[in-house]
Design an enzyme around this catalytic site. Structure first.
Site, mmCIF file in Angstrom:
data_model
loop_
_atom_site.group_PDB
_atom_site.id
_atom_site.type_symbol
_atom_site.label_atom_id
_atom_site.label_comp_id
_atom_site.label_asym_id
_atom_site.label_seq_id
_atom_site.Cartn_x
_atom_site.Cartn_y
_atom_site.Cartn_z
ATOM 1 N N HIS A 237 0.787 -1.277 0.027
ATOM 2 C CA HIS A 237 -0.037 0.025 -0.010
ATOM 3 C C HIS A 237 0.966 1.155 -0.222
ATOM 4 O O HIS A 237 1.488 1.436 0.878
ATOM 5 C CB HIS A 237 -0.792 0.102 1.489
ATOM 6 C CG HIS A 237 -1.889 0.843 1.334
ATOM 7 N ND1 HIS A 237 -1.776 2.062 2.437
ATOM 8 C CD2 HIS A 237 -3.043 1.323 0.619
ATOM 9 C CE1 HIS A 237 -2.680 2.880 2.257
ATOM 10 N NE2 HIS A 237 -3.400 2.485 1.010
ATOM 11 N N HIS B 97 -1.093 10.492 -2.962
ATOM 12 C CA HIS B 97 -2.429 10.156 -2.709
ATOM 13 C C HIS B 97 -3.242 11.430 -2.274
ATOM 14 O O HIS B 97 -4.438 11.241 -2.738
ATOM 15 C CB HIS B 97 -2.097 9.487 -1.028
ATOM 16 C CG HIS B 97 -3.462 9.389 -0.240
ATOM 17 N ND1 HIS B 97 -4.133 10.405 0.471
ATOM 18 C CD2 HIS B 97 -4.130 8.206 -0.462
ATOM 19 C CE1 HIS B 97 -5.426 9.571 0.828
ATOM 20 N NE2 HIS B 97 -5.289 8.599 0.424
HETATM 21 O O1 G3P Z 1 -6.848 1.822 -2.441
HETATM 22 C C1 G3P Z 1 -6.978 1.250 -1.062
HETATM 23 C C2 G3P Z 1 -7.013 2.128 -0.100
HETATM 24 O O2 G3P Z 1 -5.481 2.781 -0.507
HETATM 25 C C3 G3P Z 1 -7.846 3.144 -0.051
HETATM 26 O O3 G3P Z 1 -7.687 4.186 0.670
HETATM 27 O O4 G3P Z 1 -7.054 6.649 1.106
HETATM 28 O O5 G3P Z 1 -5.214 4.998 1.158
HETATM 29 O O6 G3P Z 1 -6.334 5.621 -0.923
HETATM 30 P P1 G3P Z 1 -6.725 5.467 0.277
HETATM 31 CA CA CA Z 2 -5.292 3.854 -2.387
#
Ligand code: G3P
Ligand code: CA
Length: 269
Positions: free
Chosen positions: A20, A62
């Site tokens: 992530h 992000h």
């Molecule tokens: O994409 C999965 C997760 O990352 C969604 O939340 O805000 O971290 O992009 P975010």
């Molecule tokens: Ca994401």
């Protein structure tokens, strides 16, 4: 104990370990270093969030603003790529996480999506999110063009080189019309209640599965999604205990800032 039948899924055989924002627990999120670390730590996919500059370049970030993850300030949509490239995307991490700080993180740049593809090519898999697609008209077309340029679309292998994800149903449907072969995941916000049968059926028309917040789900939720032929990749799971729980409940993969930890958990299943 974990039910081994959960470890095999019908269309994508293995449980996916999605790094992530890269291995973002250990390095500044959405930088080449963070992505490289995710690969080294056995992540199966590099997770990438997309924003677009005023001169139309897709970059990996992000937030819509550069403030949190660089030394700059302002909205990406109002900045050129040249301006983005002048920013330091690493020093904030050293200040915030002294335990994981490294000199090499200082003054690293925000990558473009193209630079990421140049770096990893077909040696990695990519799990890419169209962020704020209404702020960036044309984002989907640009993304698909780049995927084609680097031979990441077409008939996908096992696992597919690319999974695309979005909270925006509109963005996913648009991509599905442009290329029906690319696997899509419908992200579901933190606030989202349990899906009804009708909603799941409608998601299944364009996507292979859902990405809910781990906080919102339990075993019953996961079983319901999987019984309807959809996969489930919850975000974001960072402790060994929660990883084991998610596996026991039957997830098809998870998003984690600690791909090394999930790799270890998977080995011991
Ligand atoms: O994409 C999965 C997760 O990352 C969604 O939340 O805000 O971290 O992009 P975010
Ligand atoms: Ca994401």
């Amino acid at each position: 104990s974990i039910n081994p039948t959960n470890l095999l899924t019908s269309s994508y055989e293995k449980i996916v370990n999605v790094a992530h924002r890269g291995a973002s627990a250990y390095a500044p999120e959405h930088t080449l270093i963070s992505y490289q670390m995710g690969e080294k730590m056995n992540g199966n996919y590099i997770e990438i969030d997309l924003q677009m500059t005023s001169d139309g370049h897709l970059i990996t970030m992000h937030d819509e603003r550069v403030d949190r993850t660089t030394n700059g300030t302002g909205l990406v949509k109002n900045m050129t790529l040249k301006e983005i490239k002048q920013l330091d995307a690493g020093s904030w991490f050293n200040e915030k996480y002294p335990h994981y700080a490294k000199n090499e993180y200082e003054h690293i740049q925000v990558p473009t999506l193209e630079e990421v593809f140049k770096e990893f090519g077909q040696d990695a898999n990519y799990y890419i999110e169209t962020k704020s697609p209404t702020v960036y008209p044309g984002m989907e077309e640009k993304l698909l063009k780049l995927l084609e340029k680097y031979n990441l679309t077409g008939v996908n292998g096992q696992p597919s080189y690319v999974i695309l994800q979005s909270f925006s149903t509109e963005s996913l449907k648009k991509i599905h019309v442009l290329n029906e072969h690319i696997p899509l995941i419908q992200l579901l916000p933190d606030s989202s209640p349990e899906m009804t049968d009708l909603q799941l059926a409608s998601i299944k028309k364009y996507s292979i599965g859902v990405g809910p917040s781990f906080k919102r789900i339990d075993q019953k939720y996961i079983e319901k999604v999987r019984e309807r032929g959809l996969q489930i990749h919850p975000y974001t799971i960072n402790t060994r205990e929660d990883m084991k729980k998610a596996l026991k409940w039957g997830v098809n993969g998870i998003f984690t800032n600690h791909p090394d930890l999930f790799h270890e958990v998977l080995k011991n299943v």
